[in-house]
Design a protein around this motif. Structure first.
Motif, PDB file in Angstrom:
ATOM      1  N   TYR A  97     -33.693  12.429   9.942  1.00  0.00           N
ATOM      2  CA  TYR A  97     -34.274  13.606   9.305  1.00  0.00           C
ATOM      3  C   TYR A  97     -33.707  14.902   9.875  1.00  0.00           C
ATOM      4  N   MET A  98     -33.526  15.887   8.980  1.00  0.00           N
ATOM      5  CA  MET A  98     -33.011  17.195   9.369  1.00  0.00           C
ATOM      6  C   MET A  98     -34.007  18.270   8.966  1.00  0.00           C
ATOM      7  N   ALA A  99     -34.314  19.162   9.885  1.00  0.00           N
ATOM      8  CA  ALA A  99     -35.110  20.339   9.548  1.00  0.00           C
ATOM      9  C   ALA A  99     -34.224  21.302   8.766  1.00  0.00           C
ATOM     10  N   LEU A 100     -34.851  22.115   7.927  1.00  0.00           N
ATOM     11  CA  LEU A 100     -34.102  22.978   7.027  1.00  0.00           C
ATOM     12  C   LEU A 100     -34.124  24.421   7.509  1.00  0.00           C
ATOM     13  N   SER A 101     -32.970  25.075   7.447  1.00  0.00           N
ATOM     14  CA  SER A 101     -32.876  26.471   7.876  1.00  0.00           C
ATOM     15  C   SER A 101     -33.564  27.408   6.889  1.00  0.00           C
ATOM     16  N   THR A 102     -33.907  26.910   5.702  1.00  0.00           N
ATOM     17  CA  THR A 102     -34.633  27.724   4.725  1.00  0.00           C
ATOM     18  C   THR A 102     -36.121  27.798   5.038  1.00  0.00           C
ATOM     19  N   VAL A 103     -36.578  27.006   6.010  1.00  0.00           N
ATOM     20  CA  VAL A 103     -37.958  27.083   6.486  1.00  0.00           C
ATOM     21  C   VAL A 103     -38.007  28.103   7.620  1.00  0.00           C
ATOM     22  N   THR A 104     -38.885  29.069   7.517  1.00  0.00           N
ATOM     23  CA  THR A 104     -38.951  30.186   8.464  1.00  0.00           C
ATOM     24  C   THR A 104     -39.013  29.707   9.913  1.00  0.00           C
ATOM     25  N   GLY A 105     -38.176  30.297  10.735  1.00  0.00           N
ATOM     26  CA  GLY A 105     -38.218  30.037  12.165  1.00  0.00           C
ATOM     27  C   GLY A 105     -37.343  28.895  12.636  1.00  0.00           C
ATOM     28  N   GLN A 106     -36.629  28.243  11.712  1.00  0.00           N
ATOM     29  CA  GLN A 106     -35.796  27.097  12.101  1.00  0.00           C
ATOM     30  C   GLN A 106     -34.326  27.513  12.041  1.00  0.00           C
ATOM     31  N   VAL A 107     -33.730  27.606  13.219  1.00  0.00           N
ATOM     32  CA  VAL A 107     -32.370  28.138  13.351  1.00  0.00           C
ATOM     33  C   VAL A 107     -31.416  27.005  13.722  1.00  0.00           C
ATOM     34  N   PRO A 108     -30.353  26.799  12.955  1.00  0.00           N
ATOM     35  CA  PRO A 108     -29.415  25.704  13.241  1.00  0.00           C
ATOM     36  C   PRO A 108     -28.476  26.052  14.390  1.00  0.00           C
ATOM     37  N   ASP A 109     -27.853  25.014  14.929  1.00  0.00           N
ATOM     38  CA  ASP A 109     -26.797  25.187  15.920  1.00  0.00           C
ATOM     39  C   ASP A 109     -25.469  24.774  15.287  1.00  0.00           C
ATOM     40  N   ALA A 110     -24.372  25.399  15.731  1.00  0.00           N
ATOM     41  CA  ALA A 110     -23.065  25.036  15.192  1.00  0.00           C
ATOM     42  C   ALA A 110     -22.722  23.592  15.537  1.00  0.00           C
ATOM     43  N   VAL A 111     -23.144  23.154  16.710  1.00  0.00           N
ATOM     44  CA  VAL A 111     -22.975  21.759  17.116  1.00  0.00           C
ATOM     45  C   VAL A 111     -24.359  21.119  17.149  1.00  0.00           C
ATOM     46  N   LEU A 112     -24.524  20.026  16.425  1.00  0.00           N
ATOM     47  CA  LEU A 112     -25.838  19.396  16.305  1.00  0.00           C
ATOM     48  C   LEU A 112     -26.445  19.082  17.665  1.00  0.00           C
ATOM     49  N   LYS A 113     -27.681  19.507  17.838  1.00  0.00           N
ATOM     50  CA  LYS A 113     -28.483  19.105  18.989  1.00  0.00           C
ATOM     51  C   LYS A 113     -29.626  18.253  18.459  1.00  0.00           C
ATOM     52  N   LEU A 114     -29.758  17.053  18.977  1.00  0.00           N
ATOM     53  CA  LEU A 114     -30.827  16.176  18.484  1.00  0.00           C
ATOM     54  C   LEU A 114     -32.208  16.711  18.827  1.00  0.00           C
ATOM     55  N   THR A 115     -32.269  17.627  19.794  1.00  0.00           N
ATOM     56  CA  THR A 115     -33.551  18.278  20.107  1.00  0.00           C
ATOM     57  C   THR A 115     -33.866  19.399  19.124  1.00  0.00           C
ATOM     58  N   ASN A 116     -32.896  19.768  18.301  1.00  0.00           N
ATOM     59  CA  ASN A 116     -33.084  20.825  17.299  1.00  0.00           C
ATOM     60  C   ASN A 116     -32.288  20.438  16.039  1.00  0.00           C
ATOM     61  N   PRO A 117     -32.733  19.396  15.326  1.00  0.00           N
ATOM     62  CA  PRO A 117     -31.942  18.862  14.215  1.00  0.00           C
ATOM     63  C   PRO A 117     -32.068  19.690  12.935  1.00  0.00           C
ATOM     64  N   VAL A 118     -31.532  20.931  12.977  1.00  0.00           N
ATOM     65  CA  VAL A 118     -31.622  21.842  11.832  1.00  0.00           C
ATOM     66  C   VAL A 118     -30.258  21.922  11.154  1.00  0.00           C
ATOM     67  N   ILE A 119     -30.240  21.793   9.823  1.00  0.00           N
ATOM     68  CA  ILE A 119     -28.990  21.874   9.072  1.00  0.00           C
ATOM     69  C   ILE A 119     -28.895  23.228   8.378  1.00  0.00           C
ATOM     70  N   ALA A 120     -27.700  23.822   8.417  1.00  0.00           N
ATOM     71  CA  ALA A 120     -27.503  25.132   7.803  1.00  0.00           C
ATOM     72  C   ALA A 120     -27.111  25.025   6.327  1.00  0.00           C
ATOM     73  N   TYR A 121     -26.602  23.879   5.912  1.00  0.00           N
ATOM     74  CA  TYR A 121     -26.292  23.685   4.495  1.00  0.00           C
ATOM     75  C   TYR A 121     -27.595  23.521   3.710  1.00  0.00           C
ATOM     76  N   THR A 122     -27.593  23.986   2.476  1.00  0.00           N
ATOM     77  CA  THR A 122     -28.831  23.932   1.693  1.00  0.00           C
ATOM     78  C   THR A 122     -28.550  23.860   0.202  1.00  0.00           C
ATOM     79  N   ARG A 123     -29.508  23.296  -0.527  1.00  0.00           N
ATOM     80  CA  ARG A 123     -29.491  23.296  -1.990  1.00  0.00           C
ATOM     81  C   ARG A 123     -30.544  24.266  -2.540  1.00  0.00           C
ATOM     82  N   THR A 124     -31.137  25.053  -1.688  1.00  0.00           N
ATOM     83  CA  THR A 124     -32.245  25.917  -2.080  1.00  0.00           C
ATOM     84  C   THR A 124     -31.783  27.363  -2.274  1.00  0.00           C
ATOM     85  N   THR A 125     -32.204  27.958  -3.398  1.00  0.00           N
ATOM     86  CA  THR A 125     -32.123  29.417  -3.562  1.00  0.00           C
ATOM     87  C   THR A 125     -33.577  29.885  -3.663  1.00  0.00           C
TER      88      THR A 125
END
Length: 529
Positions: free
Chosen positions: A479-507
């Motif tokens: 599972y990946m947290a979404l950067s479109t959800v407020t307060g969830q900031v992705p890292d350029a290199v995946l950290k399993l402690t912060n599994p946030v993805i910057a790619y999105t299908r949401t507008t």
């Protein structure tokens, strides 16, 4: 999965006596005593079941936990080689408990803070049941708390020993209860359930019908899916593709370097019936199944013999229309229903195609063809189940689809176009088979406590900290947290402690037909290529 006549179901439900519970061993909640305004009936995606179950146990429940239709704990080998415990949940399960207070967790809505609550989950039929039943206001079979009886205890890998009860659901006509779900979860956005993704008895969702029912639809979590083959086929592919590790044959090994691959084009050909026999796949100009001249040492499955020749049919273990997992595969592999010219997957239950209601049914299908041990598979076709294989002892090379959170000795994931199904590859924009799951409920949902419960669940299932904890328990991070959800900031290199993805299908609204693109707010977090 057949829907019972509503009038019959209501009549049956009215004659059910309430079960009288003695005190549960660990002080758990008696599900028959929970007030209706604190019960959330939740339908849809089976791929999110472990996420649903763990979010309730870990993030929402404070005490007095009771699980309904307790799962079976299975030992799984994780991607790092260690083992873990994963609950194997059925098509109907639930959790009752005393909720945490808002002071304990700020994401707990005040309407359920400290209250005795219960979530009842229906996974049979898949994601569309978390969408189309709400749009159509259509009652469907669900757990009936009045039928529950004590069932000992369950040892959760998250919270330890809790109470368990066993409850009837759609399996017994006289105890079925048909109710419109309060909220739903789907692996893809509601508008995806059209065309080949419409389940039996429903009509296709339109953007207008979805927005009229739910309003704005935004994703709560990203999840990675994969193509799987049964283990015997995986072993044969390893040999056919000449895979080696440390100079030795990869046959039977589970490492990423030993994971065989199929192209997206070949997968589309298999799933749509353009290739129906493994004999038709060539290795160096000769059939894959020619063990004498091409790949000696592999074990062939039971052949189909015709006119003195042996054939090896492609066995497909797919999900019913309405499954979000199936919809994700249909979209990425076959470009349907997003493109009017997309390919249609093989459907129905035949000698070579099995259409399972839940992910567990797909697993049992793969197991059946791997071992030759007959399995009864729940499906949407009359009479409601099929037995695979039809003749005990017959084996076959089978292919299917699964969320990465699933694991079993009888199937293995494969690469797509040489890219392994991993959280890192999805995070880096290299692996295409992932989708954004949504949680939704009708605009007219009442009372406020049900809305608050649904809102709480939506707020908690996709938080990065919750997903990080859950991923650590999975066979592979899923599972990946979404950067479109407020307060969830992705890292350029995946950290399993912060599994946030910057790619999105949401507008404004989520649309899984969109090709994922970088969230402009985090374009400096673009993973390296």
């Amino acid at each position: 999965m057949k829907l019972k006549a509503l009038s019959f179901a209501i009549a049956a439900a009215t004659v059910l006596p309430q079960t009288t519970f003695a005190a549960l061993p660990n002080g758990g909640v008696d599900p028959t005593t929970v007030a209706s305004q604190y019960i959330l009936r939740y339908a849809g995606s089976s791929a999110t079941d472990n996420l649903t179950f763990d979010a309730m146990l870990k993030d929402i429940c404070a005490s007095n936990i009771t699980v309904l239709n307790k799962p079976t704990n299975t030992t799984v080998t994780k991607s790092d080689g260690t083992t873990g415990i994963l609950p194997k949940l059925g098509n109907y399960f639930g959790v009752a408990c005393v909720a945490k207070t808002t002071a304990q967790n700020s994401k707990i809505d005040s309407t359920i803070s400290g209250q005795t609550i219960m979530l009842l989950k229906r996974s049979e039929g898949g994601s569309a049941y978390g969408v189309q039943t709400l749009i159509s206001n259509n009652p469907v079979a669900q757990i009936d708390p009045a039928s529950c009886t004590t069932d000992g205890t369950y040892v959760s890998p998250i919270v330890g020993t809790v109470d368990a009860v066993k409850c009837n659901n759609s399996g017994t006509a006289t105890t079925a209860v048909n109710v419109v779900p309060d909220a739903g979860v789907s692996d893809v956005d509601p508008a995806m359930f059209r065309g080949v993704n419409v389940p039996l008895g429903f009509t296709g969702v339109t953007s207008a019908s979805a927005s009229a029912t739910f309003g704005t639809v935004k994703s709560v979590v990203g999840q990675v899916f994969g193509v799987v083959v049964n283990t015997n086929l995986r072993n044969a592919l390893q040999v056919a593709q000449g895979l080696k590790s440390g100079g030795a044959s990869c046959k039977g090994l589970d490492t990423e370097v030993c994971m065989p691959s199929m192209s997206k084009q070949l997968l589309a050909s298999l799933f749509t019936g353009k290739v129906t026999q493994w004999n038709q796949i060539q290795v160096n100009g000769k059939p894959f199944t020619d063990t004498t001249n091409v790949i000696p040492g592999i074990t062939l499955p039971t052949p189909t013999v015709s006119a003195g020749s042996s054939f090896y049919p492609v066995k497909i273990c797919r999900r019913t229309p309405g499954s979000g997992t199936q919809a994700a595969i249909n979209n990425v592999i076959m470009d349907t229903p997003c493109n009017g010219g997309g390919l249609a997957p093989l459907a129905g239950n035949t000698s070579n195609v099995t259409q399972g209601s839940g992910s567990g049914d797909a697993i049992n299908c793969l197991k059946a063809w791997n071992t030759g041990t007959q399995q009864v598979i729940s499906t949407d076709k009359s009479p409601g189940s099929v037995t695979v294989p039809s003749k005990a002892g017959d084996t076959g090379w089978a292919i299917g689809l699964m969320g990465l959170e699933k694991a079993d000795a009888n199937f293995k994931f494969i690469k797509v176009d040489g890219v392994a199904p991993t959280l890192k590859n999805a995070h880096d924009g290299k692996y295409p088979l992932w989708a954004e799951a949504t949680v939704q409920w009708r605009k007219d949902l009442a009372p406020a406590s049900k809305v608050g419960f649904a809102q709480t669940f939506k707020n908690l299932v996709g938080s990065a900290s919750t997903l990080a904890n859950l991923n650590s328990l999975m066979p592979a991070p899923t599972y990946m947290a979404l950067s479109t959800v407020t307060g969830q900031v992705p890292d350029a290199v995946l950290k399993l402690t912060n599994p946030v993805i910057a790619y999105t299908r949401t507008t404004t609204n989520t649309d899984n037909c969109r090709v994922p693109s970088m969230n402009a707010a985090y374009n400096s977090k673009t993973p390296s290529f």
